[in-house]
Write a protein that holds these residues in place. Structure first.
Motif, PDB file in Angstrom:
ATOM      1  N   THR A 177      31.386  45.706  18.523  1.00  0.00           N
ATOM      2  CA  THR A 177      31.102  46.789  19.470  1.00  0.00           C
ATOM      3  C   THR A 177      30.142  46.318  20.553  1.00  0.00           C
ATOM      4  OG1 THR A 177      31.474  48.481  17.776  1.00  0.00           O
ATOM      5  CG2 THR A 177      30.148  49.125  19.677  1.00  0.00           C
ATOM      6  N   VAL A 178      29.072  45.654  20.151  1.00  0.00           N
ATOM      7  CA  VAL A 178      28.089  45.167  21.124  1.00  0.00           C
ATOM      8  C   VAL A 178      28.725  44.126  22.045  1.00  0.00           C
ATOM      9  CG1 VAL A 178      25.928  43.873  21.374  1.00  0.00           C
ATOM     10  CG2 VAL A 178      26.078  45.765  19.727  1.00  0.00           C
ATOM     11  N   ALA A 179      29.572  43.258  21.503  1.00  0.00           N
ATOM     12  CA  ALA A 179      30.261  42.263  22.339  1.00  0.00           C
ATOM     13  C   ALA A 179      31.124  42.961  23.392  1.00  0.00           C
ATOM     14  CB  ALA A 179      31.107  41.334  21.475  1.00  0.00           C
ATOM     15  N   LYS A 180      31.801  44.030  22.993  1.00  0.00           N
ATOM     16  CA  LYS A 180      32.616  44.794  23.944  1.00  0.00           C
ATOM     17  C   LYS A 180      31.724  45.440  25.004  1.00  0.00           C
ATOM     18  CE  LYS A 180      36.248  47.059  25.487  1.00  0.00           C
ATOM     19  NZ  LYS A 180      37.247  46.386  26.292  1.00  0.00           N
ATOM     20  N   LEU A 181      30.609  46.025  24.575  1.00  0.00           N
ATOM     21  CA  LEU A 181      29.680  46.656  25.499  1.00  0.00           C
ATOM     22  C   LEU A 181      29.143  45.655  26.524  1.00  0.00           C
ATOM     23  CD1 LEU A 181      27.926  49.052  26.418  1.00  0.00           C
ATOM     24  CD2 LEU A 181      26.312  48.452  24.593  1.00  0.00           C
ATOM     25  N   LEU A 182      28.853  44.449  26.075  1.00  0.00           N
ATOM     26  CA  LEU A 182      28.281  43.441  26.974  1.00  0.00           C
ATOM     27  C   LEU A 182      29.287  42.893  27.988  1.00  0.00           C
ATOM     28  CD1 LEU A 182      25.861  41.593  24.543  1.00  0.00           C
ATOM     29  CD2 LEU A 182      25.282  43.210  26.369  1.00  0.00           C
ATOM     30  N   LYS A 183      30.557  43.274  27.856  1.00  0.00           N
ATOM     31  CA  LYS A 183      31.556  42.928  28.883  1.00  0.00           C
ATOM     32  C   LYS A 183      31.502  43.911  30.049  1.00  0.00           C
ATOM     33  CE  LYS A 183      34.732  40.620  25.758  1.00  0.00           C
ATOM     34  NZ  LYS A 183      36.027  40.640  25.090  1.00  0.00           N
ATOM     35  N   ASN A 184      30.869  45.064  29.829  1.00  0.00           N
ATOM     36  CA  ASN A 184      30.828  46.105  30.848  1.00  0.00           C
ATOM     37  C   ASN A 184      30.159  45.651  32.151  1.00  0.00           C
ATOM     38  OD1 ASN A 184      29.142  48.857  31.776  1.00  0.00           O
ATOM     39  ND2 ASN A 184      31.335  49.126  31.396  1.00  0.00           N
ATOM     40  N   PRO A 185      29.028  44.933  32.115  1.00  0.00           N
ATOM     41  CA  PRO A 185      28.453  44.478  33.393  1.00  0.00           C
ATOM     42  C   PRO A 185      29.401  43.570  34.182  1.00  0.00           C
ATOM     43  CG  PRO A 185      26.814  44.334  31.660  1.00  0.00           C
ATOM     44  CD  PRO A 185      28.127  44.638  30.995  1.00  0.00           C
ATOM     45  N   ILE A 186      30.222  42.814  33.481  1.00  0.00           N
ATOM     46  CA  ILE A 186      31.202  41.955  34.168  1.00  0.00           C
ATOM     47  C   ILE A 186      32.260  42.822  34.837  1.00  0.00           C
ATOM     48  CG2 ILE A 186      32.985  40.188  33.828  1.00  0.00           C
ATOM     49  CD1 ILE A 186      31.169  39.181  31.457  1.00  0.00           C
ATOM     50  N   GLU A 187      32.699  43.882  34.143  1.00  0.00           N
ATOM     51  CA  GLU A 187      33.673  44.807  34.737  1.00  0.00           C
ATOM     52  C   GLU A 187      33.096  45.476  35.982  1.00  0.00           C
ATOM     53  OE1 GLU A 187      36.128  46.230  30.767  1.00  0.00           O
ATOM     54  OE2 GLU A 187      34.273  47.279  31.280  1.00  0.00           O
ATOM     55  N   MET A 188      31.831  45.870  35.903  1.00  0.00           N
ATOM     56  CA  MET A 188      31.180  46.454  37.072  1.00  0.00           C
ATOM     57  C   MET A 188      31.058  45.415  38.189  1.00  0.00           C
ATOM     58  SD  MET A 188      28.107  48.769  35.547  1.00  0.00           S
ATOM     59  CE  MET A 188      28.407  50.363  34.792  1.00  0.00           C
ATOM     60  N   GLY A 189      30.674  44.205  37.805  1.00  0.00           N
ATOM     61  CA  GLY A 189      30.564  43.128  38.783  1.00  0.00           C
ATOM     62  C   GLY A 189      31.874  42.859  39.491  1.00  0.00           C
ATOM     63  N   ASN A 190      32.978  42.977  38.759  1.00  0.00           N
ATOM     64  CA  ASN A 190      34.301  42.775  39.363  1.00  0.00           C
ATOM     65  C   ASN A 190      34.585  43.795  40.471  1.00  0.00           C
ATOM     66  OD1 ASN A 190      34.828  40.573  37.729  1.00  0.00           O
ATOM     67  ND2 ASN A 190      35.979  41.749  36.225  1.00  0.00           N
ATOM     68  N   LEU A 191      33.968  44.968  40.367  1.00  0.00           N
ATOM     69  CA  LEU A 191      34.154  45.980  41.408  1.00  0.00           C
ATOM     70  C   LEU A 191      33.319  45.669  42.651  1.00  0.00           C
ATOM     71  CD1 LEU A 191      34.231  49.231  39.262  1.00  0.00           C
ATOM     72  CD2 LEU A 191      36.160  47.922  40.174  1.00  0.00           C
ATOM     73  N   LEU A 192      32.259  44.901  42.463  1.00  0.00           N
ATOM     74  CA  LEU A 192      31.432  44.470  43.591  1.00  0.00           C
ATOM     75  C   LEU A 192      31.987  43.215  44.262  1.00  0.00           C
ATOM     76  CD1 LEU A 192      27.868  44.875  42.025  1.00  0.00           C
ATOM     77  CD2 LEU A 192      28.985  46.428  43.643  1.00  0.00           C
ATOM     78  N   ALA A 193      32.704  42.390  43.488  1.00  0.00           N
ATOM     79  CA  ALA A 193      33.131  41.064  43.942  1.00  0.00           C
ATOM     80  C   ALA A 193      33.920  41.050  45.258  1.00  0.00           C
ATOM     81  CB  ALA A 193      33.915  40.363  42.838  1.00  0.00           C
ATOM     82  N   PRO A 194      34.764  42.032  45.541  1.00  0.00           N
ATOM     83  CA  PRO A 194      35.473  41.973  46.832  1.00  0.00           C
ATOM     84  C   PRO A 194      34.570  42.174  48.052  1.00  0.00           C
ATOM     85  CG  PRO A 194      36.627  43.423  45.286  1.00  0.00           C
ATOM     86  CD  PRO A 194      35.293  43.107  44.681  1.00  0.00           C
ATOM     87  N   TYR A 195      33.356  42.645  47.824  1.00  0.00           N
ATOM     88  CA  TYR A 195      32.495  43.029  48.939  1.00  0.00           C
ATOM     89  C   TYR A 195      31.224  42.193  49.073  1.00  0.00           C
ATOM     90  CZ  TYR A 195      35.621  46.910  48.164  1.00  0.00           C
ATOM     91  OH  TYR A 195      36.753  47.646  47.956  1.00  0.00           O
ATOM     92  N   TYR A 196      30.794  41.574  47.985  1.00  0.00           N
ATOM     93  CA  TYR A 196      29.504  40.882  47.978  1.00  0.00           C
ATOM     94  C   TYR A 196      29.678  39.436  47.522  1.00  0.00           C
ATOM     95  CZ  TYR A 196      27.745  45.652  48.251  1.00  0.00           C
ATOM     96  OH  TYR A 196      27.504  46.936  48.643  1.00  0.00           O
ATOM     97  N   PRO A 197      28.746  38.563  47.915  1.00  0.00           N
ATOM     98  CA  PRO A 197      28.825  37.160  47.487  1.00  0.00           C
ATOM     99  C   PRO A 197      28.652  37.030  45.972  1.00  0.00           C
ATOM    100  CG  PRO A 197      26.941  37.505  48.985  1.00  0.00           C
ATOM    101  CD  PRO A 197      27.611  38.827  48.793  1.00  0.00           C
TER     102      PRO A 197
END
Length: 191
Positions: free
Chosen positions: A51-71
């Motif tokens: 469960t914690v491993a799955k939770l710790l993937k969440n910042p990467i998912e959020m980061g993926n939403l920023l990636a098209p716009y930010y360095p």
């Protein structure tokens, strides 16, 4: 000519709606997997590590939403701050479960300092993000999560679920705020 303009505008609106939906999805996962981690840690469930491993993937998912716009360095910093946010939350629940309230207090101060870092960072990357507004939202997110966890650990499950309902609503508001800031900073991406 007019049809092309209409198609272009519709494509922009659809792209904007997709961004809002994606932010809502990652924040829904954020609070759901946080709740699952609280339950797992509190009950020493064998599924907790997964469960914690799955939770710790969440910042990467959020980061993926920023990636098209930010360095890339901006995206990585965001992921680092939110990974710290999640790790600290788990440490607080672990300390609370064993009754180490001094440690809970120390970690909670650090958790709020991390929220300050998140607010400062987000405001630094986007002029449409208000540091004080993000801090306010993050503080409320932390307050509600602490309340949810304390209710659960104390066996007040109904109160824990009621608090989770508030967390979900607040998370959707945060998701919309993050999406709105991107659409305002990068309007040409949504035309």
């Amino acid at each position: 000519m007019i049809q092309n303009l209409i198609r272009s505008r519709m494509a922009g609106y659809l792209k904007q709606a997709e961004l809002y939906g994606n932010w809502r999805s990652v924040w829904a996962k954020h609070v759901w997997w946080t709740r699952e981690a609280i339950i797992g840690i509190s009950n020493a469930l064998p599924s907790t590590q997964t469960t914690v491993a799955k939770l710790l993937k969440n910042p990467i998912e959020m980061g993926n939403l920023l990636a098209p716009y930010y360095p890339d360095r901006t995206v990585r910093k965001f992921e680092e701050l939110f990974t710290t946010h999640l790790s600290m939350g788990g440490d607080i629940v672990t300390a609370a479960k064993v009754g180490n309230m001094q440690r809970v207090e120390e970690l909670t101060k650090q958790w709020y300092a991390n929220a300050d870092d998140i607010a400062r960072f987000m405001a630094s990357i986007n002029p449409h993000y208000s540091e004080s507004e993000i801090r306010k939202m993050m503080y409320e997110h932390l307050r509600l999560t602490l309340l949810e966890a304390s209710h659960y650990i104390a066996g007040r499950y109904e109160e824990s679920i009621s608090t989770f309902d508030q967390i979900q609503a607040e998370a959707q508001m945060m998701a919309d705020y993050f999406a709105k800031g991107i659409t305002e900073q990068f309007p040409n991406s949504f035309r």
